[in-house]
Enzyme design. Structure first.
Site, PDB file in Angstrom:
ATOM      1  N   ASN A  89      -0.664 -39.442 -52.066  1.00 42.41           N
ATOM      2  CA  ASN A  89      -0.989 -40.149 -50.826  1.00 42.41           C
ATOM      3  C   ASN A  89       0.237 -40.117 -49.899  1.00 42.41           C
ATOM      4  O   ASN A  89       1.319 -40.587 -50.281  1.00 42.41           O
ATOM      5  CB  ASN A  89      -1.391 -41.588 -51.176  1.00 42.41           C
ATOM      6  CG  ASN A  89      -1.793 -42.392 -49.957  1.00 42.41           C
ATOM      7  OD1 ASN A  89      -1.129 -42.332 -48.928  1.00 42.41           O
ATOM      8  ND2 ASN A  89      -2.853 -43.172 -50.064  1.00 42.41           N
ATOM      9  N   HIS A 131       2.701 -43.276 -46.417  1.00 44.82           N
ATOM     10  CA  HIS A 131       3.937 -43.989 -46.121  1.00 44.82           C
ATOM     11  C   HIS A 131       5.046 -43.092 -45.584  1.00 44.82           C
ATOM     12  O   HIS A 131       6.060 -43.593 -45.096  1.00 44.82           O
ATOM     13  CB  HIS A 131       4.349 -44.856 -47.304  1.00 44.82           C
ATOM     14  CG  HIS A 131       3.332 -45.932 -47.518  1.00 44.82           C
ATOM     15  ND1 HIS A 131       3.060 -46.879 -46.553  1.00 44.82           N
ATOM     16  CD2 HIS A 131       2.448 -46.155 -48.522  1.00 44.82           C
ATOM     17  CE1 HIS A 131       2.080 -47.666 -46.974  1.00 44.82           C
ATOM     18  NE2 HIS A 131       1.694 -47.239 -48.162  1.00 44.82           N
ATOM     19  N   ARG A 144       9.866 -45.331 -35.779  1.00 47.98           N
ATOM     20  CA  ARG A 144      10.623 -44.896 -34.603  1.00 47.98           C
ATOM     21  C   ARG A 144       9.741 -44.238 -33.538  1.00 47.98           C
ATOM     22  O   ARG A 144      10.229 -43.808 -32.511  1.00 47.98           O
ATOM     23  CB  ARG A 144      11.738 -43.918 -35.022  1.00 47.98           C
ATOM     24  CG  ARG A 144      12.903 -44.594 -35.702  1.00 47.98           C
ATOM     25  CD  ARG A 144      13.675 -45.417 -34.680  1.00 47.98           C
ATOM     26  NE  ARG A 144      14.678 -46.249 -35.304  1.00 47.98           N
ATOM     27  CZ  ARG A 144      15.944 -45.898 -35.505  1.00 47.98           C
ATOM     28  NH1 ARG A 144      16.366 -44.704 -35.157  1.00 47.98           N
ATOM     29  NH2 ARG A 144      16.781 -46.741 -36.057  1.00 47.98           N
ATOM     30  N   HIS A 156      -5.117 -42.357 -45.638  1.00 44.38           N
ATOM     31  CA  HIS A 156      -5.975 -43.480 -45.255  1.00 44.38           C
ATOM     32  C   HIS A 156      -5.785 -43.741 -43.765  1.00 44.38           C
ATOM     33  O   HIS A 156      -4.730 -44.208 -43.335  1.00 44.38           O
ATOM     34  CB  HIS A 156      -5.546 -44.713 -46.083  1.00 44.38           C
ATOM     35  CG  HIS A 156      -6.374 -45.935 -45.840  1.00 44.38           C
ATOM     36  ND1 HIS A 156      -6.139 -47.120 -46.497  1.00 44.38           N
ATOM     37  CD2 HIS A 156      -7.427 -46.183 -45.019  1.00 44.38           C
ATOM     38  CE1 HIS A 156      -7.010 -48.031 -46.102  1.00 44.38           C
ATOM     39  NE2 HIS A 156      -7.799 -47.489 -45.204  1.00 44.38           N
ATOM     40  N   ARG A 168      -6.412 -46.089 -41.073  1.00 42.97           N
ATOM     41  CA  ARG A 168      -6.808 -47.497 -40.925  1.00 42.97           C
ATOM     42  C   ARG A 168      -7.179 -47.765 -39.484  1.00 42.97           C
ATOM     43  O   ARG A 168      -6.730 -47.081 -38.560  1.00 42.97           O
ATOM     44  CB  ARG A 168      -5.654 -48.426 -41.352  1.00 42.97           C
ATOM     45  CG  ARG A 168      -5.279 -48.295 -42.815  1.00 42.97           C
ATOM     46  CD  ARG A 168      -4.212 -49.311 -43.182  1.00 42.97           C
ATOM     47  NE  ARG A 168      -4.764 -50.631 -43.351  1.00 42.97           N
ATOM     48  CZ  ARG A 168      -4.961 -51.226 -44.521  1.00 42.97           C
ATOM     49  NH1 ARG A 168      -4.627 -50.638 -45.633  1.00 42.97           N
ATOM     50  NH2 ARG A 168      -5.470 -52.429 -44.586  1.00 42.97           N
ATOM     51  N   ARG A 207      -1.846 -47.825 -38.625  1.00 47.36           N
ATOM     52  CA  ARG A 207      -0.460 -48.196 -38.926  1.00 47.36           C
ATOM     53  C   ARG A 207       0.306 -47.074 -39.627  1.00 47.36           C
ATOM     54  O   ARG A 207       1.517 -47.061 -39.605  1.00 47.36           O
ATOM     55  CB  ARG A 207      -0.396 -49.480 -39.760  1.00 47.36           C
ATOM     56  CG  ARG A 207      -0.832 -49.293 -41.179  1.00 47.36           C
ATOM     57  CD  ARG A 207      -0.689 -50.570 -41.968  1.00 47.36           C
ATOM     58  NE  ARG A 207      -1.677 -51.550 -41.570  1.00 47.36           N
ATOM     59  CZ  ARG A 207      -2.039 -52.582 -42.339  1.00 47.36           C
ATOM     60  NH1 ARG A 207      -1.464 -52.757 -43.513  1.00 47.36           N
ATOM     61  NH2 ARG A 207      -2.948 -53.435 -41.943  1.00 47.36           N
ATOM     62  N   HIS A 208      -0.411 -46.151 -40.253  1.00 42.09           N
ATOM     63  CA  HIS A 208       0.315 -44.981 -40.798  1.00 42.09           C
ATOM     64  C   HIS A 208      -0.273 -43.686 -40.236  1.00 42.09           C
ATOM     65  O   HIS A 208       0.075 -43.329 -39.107  1.00 42.09           O
ATOM     66  CB  HIS A 208       0.488 -45.022 -42.315  1.00 42.09           C
ATOM     67  CG  HIS A 208      -0.541 -45.757 -43.118  1.00 42.09           C
ATOM     68  ND1 HIS A 208      -1.828 -45.368 -43.198  1.00 42.09           N
ATOM     69  CD2 HIS A 208      -0.418 -46.859 -43.916  1.00 42.09           C
ATOM     70  CE1 HIS A 208      -2.479 -46.190 -44.007  1.00 42.09           C
ATOM     71  NE2 HIS A 208      -1.658 -47.119 -44.452  1.00 42.09           N
ATOM     72  N   GLU A 215      -9.323 -41.726 -47.301  1.00 41.64           N
ATOM     73  CA  GLU A 215      -9.716 -43.116 -47.570  1.00 41.64           C
ATOM     74  C   GLU A 215     -10.105 -43.740 -46.238  1.00 41.64           C
ATOM     75  O   GLU A 215      -9.404 -43.583 -45.236  1.00 41.64           O
ATOM     76  CB  GLU A 215      -8.551 -43.891 -48.170  1.00 41.64           C
ATOM     77  CG  GLU A 215      -8.100 -43.364 -49.505  1.00 41.64           C
ATOM     78  CD  GLU A 215      -6.827 -44.061 -49.970  1.00 41.64           C
ATOM     79  OE1 GLU A 215      -6.293 -44.921 -49.251  1.00 41.64           O
ATOM     80  OE2 GLU A 215      -6.363 -43.724 -51.060  1.00 41.64           O
ATOM     81  N   THR A 252      -1.764 -54.053 -47.693  1.00 47.81           N
ATOM     82  CA  THR A 252      -2.326 -52.841 -48.274  1.00 47.81           C
ATOM     83  C   THR A 252      -3.734 -53.196 -48.720  1.00 47.81           C
ATOM     84  O   THR A 252      -4.211 -54.290 -48.420  1.00 47.81           O
ATOM     85  CB  THR A 252      -1.439 -52.331 -49.421  1.00 47.81           C
ATOM     86  OG1 THR A 252      -2.013 -51.138 -49.971  1.00 47.81           O
ATOM     87  CG2 THR A 252      -1.285 -53.373 -50.522  1.00 47.81           C
ATOM     88  N   THR A 253      -4.407 -52.255 -49.419  1.00 43.85           N
ATOM     89  CA  THR A 253      -5.786 -52.538 -49.818  1.00 43.85           C
ATOM     90  C   THR A 253      -5.769 -53.472 -51.011  1.00 43.85           C
ATOM     91  O   THR A 253      -5.503 -53.063 -52.131  1.00 43.85           O
ATOM     92  CB  THR A 253      -6.513 -51.213 -50.137  1.00 43.85           C
ATOM     93  OG1 THR A 253      -6.282 -50.314 -49.056  1.00 43.85           O
ATOM     94  CG2 THR A 253      -8.000 -51.426 -50.295  1.00 43.85           C
ATOM     95  N   GLU A 284     -13.174 -44.971 -57.883  1.00 43.38           N
ATOM     96  CA  GLU A 284     -11.739 -45.053 -58.124  1.00 43.38           C
ATOM     97  C   GLU A 284     -11.443 -46.493 -58.536  1.00 43.38           C
ATOM     98  O   GLU A 284     -11.729 -47.431 -57.781  1.00 43.38           O
ATOM     99  CB  GLU A 284     -10.946 -44.669 -56.868  1.00 43.38           C
ATOM    100  CG  GLU A 284      -9.440 -44.750 -57.123  1.00 43.38           C
ATOM    101  CD  GLU A 284      -8.596 -44.102 -56.044  1.00 43.38           C
ATOM    102  OE1 GLU A 284      -9.027 -43.090 -55.461  1.00 43.38           O
ATOM    103  OE2 GLU A 284      -7.500 -44.621 -55.780  1.00 43.38           O
ATOM    104  N   HIS A 325      -3.459 -47.129 -57.116  1.00 45.23           N
ATOM    105  CA  HIS A 325      -2.845 -48.255 -56.427  1.00 45.23           C
ATOM    106  C   HIS A 325      -1.748 -48.871 -57.278  1.00 45.23           C
ATOM    107  O   HIS A 325      -2.018 -49.381 -58.361  1.00 45.23           O
ATOM    108  CB  HIS A 325      -3.840 -49.355 -56.020  1.00 45.23           C
ATOM    109  CG  HIS A 325      -3.386 -50.080 -54.779  1.00 45.23           C
ATOM    110  ND1 HIS A 325      -2.376 -50.994 -54.797  1.00 45.23           N
ATOM    111  CD2 HIS A 325      -3.760 -49.974 -53.492  1.00 45.23           C
ATOM    112  CE1 HIS A 325      -2.165 -51.426 -53.576  1.00 45.23           C
ATOM    113  NE2 HIS A 325      -2.985 -50.819 -52.751  1.00 45.23           N
ATOM    114  N   GLY A 326      -0.532 -48.783 -56.751  1.00 45.96           N
ATOM    115  CA  GLY A 326       0.613 -49.431 -57.391  1.00 45.96           C
ATOM    116  C   GLY A 326       1.200 -48.654 -58.558  1.00 45.96           C
ATOM    117  O   GLY A 326       2.123 -49.154 -59.216  1.00 45.96           O
ATOM    118  N   GLY A 356       0.837 -43.057 -54.014  1.00 53.27           N
ATOM    119  CA  GLY A 356       1.536 -42.858 -52.760  1.00 53.27           C
ATOM    120  C   GLY A 356       2.838 -43.609 -52.628  1.00 53.27           C
ATOM    121  O   GLY A 356       3.918 -43.027 -52.647  1.00 53.27           O
TER     122      GLY A 356
END
Ligand code: PXP
Length: 246
Positions: free
Chosen positions: A10, A13, A21, A46, A48, A52-53, A73, A103-104, A154, A194-195, A216
């Site tokens: 992923n 990030h 920046r 993902h 969103r 944001r990313h 995603e 996050t999710t 998932e 996740h995580g 990710g």
């Protein structure tokens, strides 16, 4: 022996750092290419609602250069459906989304939101996109995924990762194992994510019914210290070792 475990990297990030920046560096598409060289089997991102990313332009650039399958995603929202149908990635993972969350945080309530989720599963499937539902390791959610006709689930490993090393972590690992077995018995392909990190990935990678992990945040963080290629290679090595029973 159980089937090879795929790694979806992923790249969200990398875009988070870029966006801090507002420029073009670091480029998440370059990260995807490095991940591919290092042994990733797919690229996950993902989009969103608040962008944001990654954003649509990242997805389009990625789709034009990568040879790997793309897993998008997205929330069950018309805006996202339109993006997915225009790009037609290999897979879409439907996730819950609340604007304020970092996050999710939890899985999609496929059971409680059946009627809201169903048209998204149908529209994406009709377009030839493989649909995955990101759900908590709860048998009720696996049953709901089956009744929605989703070919993939998932399993959300976030709570397991947070509790890793405790009794609660063991209980959550058992719940993930049971849901992986239930999903496979129902003919659903099981993924997890996740995580996940070097520390907690092995027990999950060892579950034979799980076919793919999506990872990710940890990899991008680790890349700051070792580079992305080394981080992906080490994750791949740990996954393969756990799968082989090492
Ligand atoms: N799978 C899904 C469905 C996710 O929403 C996320 C986070 O975007 C991940 C996997 C990857 O989680 P992490 O960034 O913690 O590795």
């Amino acid at each position: 022996m159980s089937a090879r475990l795929r790694l979806g990297v992923n790249i969200d990030h990398v875009a988070t750092i870029r966006n801090a920046r507002g420029g073009a560096h670091p480029d998440p598409v370059r990260a995807a290419q490095i991940a591919a060289q290092a042994g990733a089997d797919g690229i996950t991102l993902h989009i969103r609602e608040d962008r944001r990313h990654v954003r649509e332009s990242d997805l389009l650039r990625l789709a034009s250069v990568t040879r790997l399958p793309i897993n998008l995603e997205m929330a069950c929202a018309e805006e996202m459906l339109a993006i997915a149908l225009s790009v037609r990635p290999h897979a879409v993972c439907l996730v819950p989304e609340r604007r304020a969350e970092r996050t999710t945080e939890g899985g999609l309530d496929a059971a409680g939101q059946h009627n809201h989720v169903a048209p998204f599963v149908r529209a994406l499937s009709d377009a030839g996109v493989r649909v995955s539902l990101f759900v908590d390791p709860d048998p009720k959610q696996i049953e709901a995924a089956a009744s929605l006709g989703a070919p993939v689930v998932e399993l959300h490993t976030g709570a397991y990762c947070e509790a890793y090393g405790s009794e609660e972590g063991e209980r959550l690992l058992e719940a993930i194992r049971a849901c992986a077995a239930l999903g496979a018995a129902k003919g659903i392909e099981v993924h997890a994510g996740h995580g996940l990190s070097f520390e907690n990935v092995s027990p999950i990678a060892a579950i034979p019914e799980i076919r793919e992990l999506n990872i990710g945040h940890f990899l991008v963080g680790e890349a700051v210290f070792t580079g992305l290629e080394a981080a992906v290679r080490e994750m791949r090595r740990l996954m393969d070792a756990a799968r082989a029973g090492a």
